[in-house]
Design an enzyme around this catalytic site. Structure first.
Site, short mmCIF file in Angstrom:
data_model
loop_
_atom_site.label_atom_id
_atom_site.label_comp_id
_atom_site.label_asym_id
_atom_site.label_seq_id
_atom_site.Cartn_x
_atom_site.Cartn_y
_atom_site.Cartn_z
N ASP A 31 0.85 -1.19 0.00
CA ASP A 31 0.00 0.00 0.00
C ASP A 31 0.88 1.25 0.00
O ASP A 31 1.64 1.48 0.93
CB ASP A 31 -0.90 -0.02 1.25
CG ASP A 31 -1.78 1.21 1.34
OD1 ASP A 31 -2.97 1.11 1.02
OD2 ASP A 31 -1.27 2.29 1.75
N TYR A 91 3.31 9.95 -0.53
CA TYR A 91 4.42 9.32 0.18
C TYR A 91 5.75 9.54 -0.55
O TYR A 91 6.81 9.40 0.06
CB TYR A 91 4.20 7.81 0.35
CG TYR A 91 2.98 7.40 1.12
CD1 TYR A 91 2.21 8.33 1.85
CD2 TYR A 91 2.57 6.07 1.13
CE1 TYR A 91 1.09 7.93 2.55
CE2 TYR A 91 1.44 5.67 1.83
CZ TYR A 91 0.70 6.60 2.52
OH TYR A 91 -0.41 6.20 3.21
N LYS A 97 -2.98 6.03 -3.92
CA LYS A 97 -4.04 6.95 -3.50
C LYS A 97 -3.94 8.30 -4.20
O LYS A 97 -2.85 8.77 -4.52
CB LYS A 97 -3.98 7.17 -1.98
CG LYS A 97 -3.94 5.88 -1.17
CD LYS A 97 -3.83 6.15 0.32
CE LYS A 97 -3.52 4.88 1.08
NZ LYS A 97 -2.10 4.47 0.94
N HIS A 101 -7.56 9.67 -1.06
CA HIS A 101 -6.80 9.65 0.20
C HIS A 101 -7.55 10.34 1.34
O HIS A 101 -7.55 9.83 2.47
CB HIS A 101 -5.45 10.33 -0.03
CG HIS A 101 -4.38 9.85 0.88
ND1 HIS A 101 -3.05 9.82 0.53
CD2 HIS A 101 -4.42 9.36 2.15
CE1 HIS A 101 -2.33 9.35 1.53
NE2 HIS A 101 -3.14 9.06 2.53
#
Length: 278
Positions: free
Chosen positions: A46, A51, A76, A109
């Protein structure tokens, strides 16, 4: 080598119940952790655009000898990309960074109600699913009212709602709503934050009795609660230990004691007000 059981989502897609989360890992760390996880039996990773490590995850997938259809990848949509056309462009960019032709699960998200564009983003995600570019679509950090709106106005129910859950913040009403509507609940920060839960007396006593670590007891609690769970680690031994939770069970008394842990509340942002990146 342990592998997680599969959960069938409301669209018929199967997702491994336990996977690797890579939040707060840089690209190199995400690459190394993803490789270690795949070697340890994980088949679910994931990530997210924000990120900054989709490229690292993608490299680990490319370097794996596993068939692509045996690895389940989630990413996401970030807050700055809400909106119909923006969502389509963001999806293309994520797919390119991952080096993939198709995605397994795409999530919004955060609902970002201040921007009021998550419905348009959801409609774009429905198109991506209908075109076969993503197998399953869901959301993250959605409250009940956000879920009701996307279901009511599009007729398409998210397959997953990924939310903050740990034994001292169980979000029982939201989990119950999702269960009644066939939405799988996925736990982020499943161990809490800051390590406080690892010293919780109820959990340490159960762990000592079972000969397991406190982390494994918490992850087993998630599994028996029916959650999809994505613990994060950069340590190969801990990555392997985190998936080694399918050879024991918590009994009814264990579950009762865990249910009575005092709820400390939300540790992460409030989805109703969080607008970073909007």
């Amino acid at each position: 080598m342990t592998q997680a059981p599969m959960i069938t989502l409301n669209d018929g897609i199967q997702i491994p119940q336990l996977g690797l989360g890579v939040w707060q890992l840089d690209d190199a760390q995400a690459h190394a952790s993803s490789k270690a996880a795949l070697q340890a039996g994980y088949r679910h990773i994931d990530t997210a655009m924000i990120y900054g490590n989709e490229t690292g995850v993608g490299r680990a997938i490319a370097e794996s000898e596993l068939p692509r259809n045996e690895i389940f990848i989630t990413t996401k949509l970030w807050n700055a990309d809400h909106g119909f056309d923006q969502t389509l462009r963001a999806f293309d960019a994520s797919l390119k960074r991952l080096g993939l032709q198709t995605l397994d699960l795409f999530l919004i998200h955060w609902p970002l109600p201040i921007k009021n564009a998550y419905l348009d983003s959801w409609k774009a995600m429905v198109r991506l699913r209908d075109e076969g570019r993503v197998r399953s679509i869901g959301v993250s950090n959605f409250h009940q009212e956000h879920l009701q709106r996307v279901i009511g106005e599009t007729g398409v129910t998210p397959s997953v709602n990924q939310i903050e859950i740990h034994p001292d913040f169980t979000q029982a009403p939201l989990v119950d709503f999702s269960r009644r509507h066939g939405i799988a609940t996925e736990s982020w920060s499943p161990l809490g934050q800051g390590g406080a839960l690892l010293d919780e007396p109820v959990l340490t006593r159960i762990a000592a009795r079972l000969g397991k670590s406190t982390v494994q007891v918490i992850l087993r609690w998630h599994v028996q609660s029916g959650h999809i769970v994505i613990p994060r680690s950069t340590n190969a031994e801990r990555i392997a230990a985190n998936i080694d939770v399918f050879d024991f069970r918590l009994d009814a008394e264990d579950l009762r004691q865990i249910a009575n842990i005092v709820q400390t509340g939300r540790l992460g942002p409030d989805p109703d007000t969080f607008d970073l990146g909007a």
